[in-house]
Design a protein around this motif. Structure first.
Motif, PDB file in Angstrom:
ATOM      1  N   HIS A 292       0.811  -1.035   0.061  1.00  0.00           N
ATOM      2  CA  HIS A 292       0.046   0.071  -0.081  1.00  0.00           C
ATOM      3  C   HIS A 292       1.179   1.209  -0.037  1.00  0.00           C
ATOM      4  N   HIS A 293       0.360   2.409  -0.717  1.00  0.00           N
ATOM      5  CA  HIS A 293       0.768   3.559  -0.547  1.00  0.00           C
ATOM      6  C   HIS A 293       0.002   4.446   0.316  1.00  0.00           C
ATOM      7  N   LEU A 294       0.960   4.851   1.512  1.00  0.00           N
ATOM      8  CA  LEU A 294       0.073   5.681   2.564  1.00  0.00           C
ATOM      9  C   LEU A 294       0.825   6.974   2.972  1.00  0.00           C
ATOM     10  N   SER A 295       0.529   8.042   2.741  1.00  0.00           N
ATOM     11  CA  SER A 295       0.911   9.288   3.077  1.00  0.00           C
ATOM     12  C   SER A 295       2.222   9.498   2.416  1.00  0.00           C
ATOM     13  N   GLY A 296       2.562   9.128   1.568  1.00  0.00           N
ATOM     14  CA  GLY A 296       3.940   9.236   0.904  1.00  0.00           C
ATOM     15  C   GLY A 296       4.911   8.321   1.304  1.00  0.00           C
ATOM     16  N   PHE A 297       4.367   7.166   1.953  1.00  0.00           N
ATOM     17  CA  PHE A 297       5.248   5.727   2.199  1.00  0.00           C
ATOM     18  C   PHE A 297       4.601   4.561   1.487  1.00  0.00           C
ATOM     19  N   PHE A 298       5.523   3.840   1.334  1.00  0.00           N
ATOM     20  CA  PHE A 298       5.126   2.558   0.597  1.00  0.00           C
ATOM     21  C   PHE A 298       5.346   1.439   1.952  1.00  0.00           C
ATOM     22  N   ALA A 299       4.236   0.661   1.989  1.00  0.00           N
ATOM     23  CA  ALA A 299       4.513  -0.267   3.254  1.00  0.00           C
ATOM     24  C   ALA A 299       3.804  -1.447   2.863  1.00  0.00           C
ATOM     25  N   GLY A 300       4.226  -2.788   3.177  1.00  0.00           N
ATOM     26  CA  GLY A 300       3.549  -3.871   2.799  1.00  0.00           C
ATOM     27  C   GLY A 300       3.993  -5.085   3.948  1.00  0.00           C
ATOM     28  N   VAL A 301       3.146  -6.179   3.679  1.00  0.00           N
ATOM     29  CA  VAL A 301       3.583  -7.429   4.304  1.00  0.00           C
ATOM     30  C   VAL A 301       3.586  -8.338   3.111  1.00  0.00           C
ATOM     31  N   VAL A 302       4.690  -9.346   3.069  1.00  0.00           N
ATOM     32  CA  VAL A 302       4.718 -10.354   2.057  1.00  0.00           C
ATOM     33  C   VAL A 302       5.186 -11.488   2.656  1.00  0.00           C
ATOM     34  N   GLU A 303       4.487 -12.869   2.337  1.00  0.00           N
ATOM     35  CA  GLU A 303       5.054 -14.111   2.517  1.00  0.00           C
ATOM     36  C   GLU A 303       5.744 -14.540   1.587  1.00  0.00           C
ATOM     37  N   ILE A 304       6.991 -15.046   2.080  1.00  0.00           N
ATOM     38  CA  ILE A 304       7.967 -15.719   1.120  1.00  0.00           C
ATOM     39  C   ILE A 304       8.215 -17.064   1.326  1.00  0.00           C
ATOM     40  N   ALA A 305       8.283 -17.990   0.459  1.00  0.00           N
ATOM     41  CA  ALA A 305       8.865 -19.386   0.756  1.00  0.00           C
ATOM     42  C   ALA A 305      10.218 -19.389   0.368  1.00  0.00           C
ATOM     43  N   VAL A 306      11.142 -19.825   1.053  1.00  0.00           N
ATOM     44  CA  VAL A 306      12.392 -20.055   0.657  1.00  0.00           C
ATOM     45  C   VAL A 306      13.106 -21.374   1.148  1.00  0.00           C
ATOM     46  N   THR A 307      14.230 -21.878   0.302  1.00  0.00           N
ATOM     47  CA  THR A 307      14.738 -23.037   0.979  1.00  0.00           C
ATOM     48  C   THR A 307      15.503 -22.558   2.297  1.00  0.00           C
ATOM     49  N   GLU A 308      15.946 -23.452   3.122  1.00  0.00           N
ATOM     50  CA  GLU A 308      16.475 -23.641   4.324  1.00  0.00           C
ATOM     51  C   GLU A 308      18.129 -22.751   3.911  1.00  0.00           C
ATOM     52  N   GLU A 309      18.671 -23.315   2.752  1.00  0.00           N
ATOM     53  CA  GLU A 309      20.063 -22.762   2.533  1.00  0.00           C
ATOM     54  C   GLU A 309      20.001 -21.571   2.255  1.00  0.00           C
ATOM     55  N   GLN A 310      18.925 -20.834   1.581  1.00  0.00           N
ATOM     56  CA  GLN A 310      18.918 -19.540   0.970  1.00  0.00           C
ATOM     57  C   GLN A 310      18.272 -18.636   1.971  1.00  0.00           C
ATOM     58  N   THR A 311      17.736 -19.007   3.002  1.00  0.00           N
ATOM     59  CA  THR A 311      17.056 -18.073   4.067  1.00  0.00           C
ATOM     60  C   THR A 311      17.877 -16.925   4.627  1.00  0.00           C
ATOM     61  N   GLN A 312      18.886 -17.398   5.248  1.00  0.00           N
ATOM     62  CA  GLN A 312      19.601 -16.154   5.998  1.00  0.00           C
ATOM     63  C   GLN A 312      20.087 -15.187   4.878  1.00  0.00           C
ATOM     64  N   SER A 313      20.748 -15.512   3.843  1.00  0.00           N
ATOM     65  CA  SER A 313      21.145 -14.771   2.622  1.00  0.00           C
ATOM     66  C   SER A 313      20.226 -13.895   2.090  1.00  0.00           C
ATOM     67  N   LEU A 314      18.917 -14.267   1.890  1.00  0.00           N
ATOM     68  CA  LEU A 314      17.574 -13.577   1.675  1.00  0.00           C
ATOM     69  C   LEU A 314      17.395 -12.503   2.573  1.00  0.00           C
ATOM     70  N   ILE A 315      17.451 -12.943   3.912  1.00  0.00           N
ATOM     71  CA  ILE A 315      17.116 -12.015   4.891  1.00  0.00           C
ATOM     72  C   ILE A 315      18.178 -10.896   5.072  1.00  0.00           C
ATOM     73  N   ASP A 316      19.351 -11.268   4.872  1.00  0.00           N
ATOM     74  CA  ASP A 316      20.536 -10.335   4.914  1.00  0.00           C
ATOM     75  C   ASP A 316      20.370  -9.201   3.793  1.00  0.00           C
ATOM     76  N   LYS A 317      20.064  -9.777   2.728  1.00  0.00           N
ATOM     77  CA  LYS A 317      19.953  -8.958   1.508  1.00  0.00           C
ATOM     78  C   LYS A 317      18.768  -7.937   1.559  1.00  0.00           C
ATOM     79  N   ILE A 318      17.689  -8.516   1.955  1.00  0.00           N
ATOM     80  CA  ILE A 318      16.517  -7.499   2.080  1.00  0.00           C
ATOM     81  C   ILE A 318      16.815  -6.498   3.124  1.00  0.00           C
ATOM     82  N   GLN A 319      17.279  -6.918   4.314  1.00  0.00           N
ATOM     83  CA  GLN A 319      17.866  -5.878   5.334  1.00  0.00           C
ATOM     84  C   GLN A 319      18.593  -4.748   4.973  1.00  0.00           C
ATOM     85  N   SER A 320      19.496  -5.239   3.787  1.00  0.00           N
ATOM     86  CA  SER A 320      20.396  -4.137   3.362  1.00  0.00           C
ATOM     87  C   SER A 320      19.939  -3.027   2.406  1.00  0.00           C
TER      88      SER A 320
END
Length: 164
Positions: free
Chosen positions: A37-65
């Motif tokens: 959603h676009h809300l008052s000049g911001f973009f916010a969301g909730v997303v459900e993602i399926a990912v393998t165990e091996e890729q989980t931490q790398s995906l988390i780190d990349k999103i957080q960066s």
């Protein structure tokens, strides 16, 4: 597969969903359910993602960066999906406390609010400010009539349409 629930907010800018979805794809993840959603000049969301165990931490780190994106990521070992038994479409004159009143009634009647999407808009002919919402809830069959009665009692002007 791990399930990740990503909640994020960022100043709105073009390409944000493209960036997120590209990161998910690069990590062989599957973008599943989302609400953005676009809300008052911001973009916010909730997303459900399926990912393998091996890729989980790398995906988390990349999103957080990602610059200027604040996020919370929760991980679960299995899909925790719950099927909603009812969808309520609610319309009432807008007033302070209406979401509190509705969520309280659902809770008091043994229901579980699974999803709530609301909007504030003017009535077409009168211009009166309206509150409109669509709520997905899970509730025992035996409580449905009491739930509807209790919701309608929260305000004289509250209209409740139900579908399964």
């Amino acid at each position: 597969m791990n399930q990740l629930i990503l909640s994020f907010v960022s100043p709105d800018r073009p390409g944000l969903v493209d960036t997120l979805s590209d990161i998910v794809h690069q990590h062989h993840g599957n973008w599943q359910t989302s609400s953005l959603h676009h809300l008052s000049g911001f973009f916010a969301g909730v997303v459900e993602i399926a990912v393998t165990e091996e890729q989980t931490q790398s995906l988390i780190d990349k999103i957080q960066s990602i610059p200027n994106v604040k996020c919370i990521i929760e991980q679960t070992a299995q899909h925790a999906g719950t099927r909603a038994s009812l969808v309520l479409e609610l319309t009432a004159n807008d007033r302070s406390g209406i979401v509190r009143d509705i969520s309280s009634v659902i809770h008091q009647q043994g229901g579980n609010l699974l999803k709530l999407v609301s909007a504030h808009e003017g009535a077409a002919h009168s211009g009166v400010e309206l509150f409109k919402a669509k709520a997905s809830i899970d509730v025992a069959e035996s409580n449905i009539d009491d739930l509807i009665t209790a919701l309608e009692a929260t305000a004289d002007d509250l209209m409740v349409d139900i579908s399964r």
